[in-house]
Design a protein around this motif. Structure first.
Motif, PDB file in Angstrom:
ATOM      1  N   LEU A 164       2.677  -2.587   8.057  1.00 15.00           N
ATOM      2  CA  LEU A 164       2.484  -1.297   8.732  1.00 15.00           C
ATOM      3  C   LEU A 164       2.180  -1.501  10.217  1.00 15.00           C
ATOM      4  N   GLU A 167       5.402  -2.074  11.845  1.00 15.69           N
ATOM      5  CA  GLU A 167       6.136  -0.810  11.945  1.00 15.69           C
ATOM      6  C   GLU A 167       5.626   0.016  13.129  1.00 15.69           C
ATOM      7  N   ILE A 176       6.032   6.127   8.837  1.00 15.90           N
ATOM      8  CA  ILE A 176       5.011   5.558   7.948  1.00 15.90           C
ATOM      9  C   ILE A 176       3.834   6.492   7.700  1.00 15.90           C
ATOM     10  N   LEU A 180       0.954   6.201   4.738  1.00 14.61           N
ATOM     11  CA  LEU A 180      -0.451   6.005   5.079  1.00 14.61           C
ATOM     12  C   LEU A 180      -1.333   7.119   4.522  1.00 14.61           C
ATOM     13  N   GLN A 196      -4.694   2.464  11.293  1.00 17.12           N
ATOM     14  CA  GLN A 196      -3.249   2.616  11.403  1.00 17.12           C
ATOM     15  C   GLN A 196      -2.839   4.074  11.205  1.00 17.12           C
TER      16      GLN A 196
END
Length: 254
Positions: A164, A167, A176, A180, A196
């Motif tokens: 992640l 990404e 994403i 998440l 994140q």
């Protein structure tokens, strides 16, 4: 012969999946695969197979299970050896999905460290694609709770977090965000996932939602552990409040 533990335990030959026997035999095989190519003392197997004091016949039961496993592993590429003070499952690590996962994860992290986040993310996705469910899911369902399984699950989550992160570096914050959302709901105490998620939301123009996630995570940490969020998470919250340019997306072309 291939061994799969990233999900229910499976052993596959060129002819197809092999019948692995009853739950105790499957459990002993699963434990040996987790420790492939290492000598596992009989005392450790006894502890792994029975909580508390094992029954008087426990050693005989292990011997019987080992004999059964040997009858299953008749093809080339694997052998179960008696090796004092216990047993050793000798295999080519390339035939074990856990070891392939670890090798791909290492390669992915190395690529990211070399400044290749796209390649790193691809390798980490390949590593994670080997998972079919929780490690040794059928044994977990049967009540086995080994520390090794918790450690392997933590490896999976750490690899997922690294993917992640890559990404985000590649500018895929919007892609994403739904992932998440689910991850932070199921793993509310993992601060890196929260960071994140907050960053992905902020870069998607959702500052208020990012701050809401911080408050939710802080409440979970205080309620569950009696701890405040770590320094990194607190600093990210402040940077979001300050609209710090350091956390703005800097990927070319995004």
């Amino acid at each position: 012969m291939r061994f799969s533990v990233l999900g229910s335990i499976e052993v596959t030959s060129d002819a197809g999946p092999l019948e692995l026997g009853g739950i105790k035999q499957r459990a002993i095989l699963g434990y040996l695969v987790l420790h492939a190519n290492k000598v596992v003392p009989t005392s450790r197997l006894l502890q792994a197979m029975w909580e508390g004091a094992p029954p008087p016949t426990a050693r005989k039961m292990i011997q019987n299970a080992v004999s059964g496993i040997r009858r299953v592993l008749t093809g080339p590429g694997a052998s179960l050896r008696t090796h004092a003070p216990g047993y050793q499952l000798h295999v080519d690590t390339e035939t074990v999905d856990l070891h392939r996962f670890r090798a791909l994860a290492r390669a992915g992290r190395a690529a990211i460290g070399d400044g290749e986040p796209e390649r790193g993310a691809e390798l980490l996705r390949s590593a994670l694609s080997l998972w079919r469910g929780p490690a040794l899911a059928d044994l977990v369902e049967a009540g086995y709770r080994w520390s090794e399984l918790a450690a392997v699950e933590d490896e999976r989550l750490s690899t997922l977090e690294d993917r992640l992160e890559a990404e985000l570096v590649c500018g895929r914050h919007r892609e994403i965000t739904p992932e998440l959302e689910v991850l932070t709901a199921t793993e509310p105490l993992r601060e890196r996932l929260c960071q994140q998620f907050m960053l992905a939301l902020y870069r998607s123009g959702r500052q208020a939602d990012a701050l809401r996630i911080y408050r939710r995570t802080r409440a979970a940490l205080v309620d569950s552990l009696g701890l405040e969020p770590g320094r990194d998470l607190q600093e990210l919250q402040q940077r979001i409040l300050d609209h710090d340019v350091a956390i703005q997306l800097t990927v070319t072309g995004q």
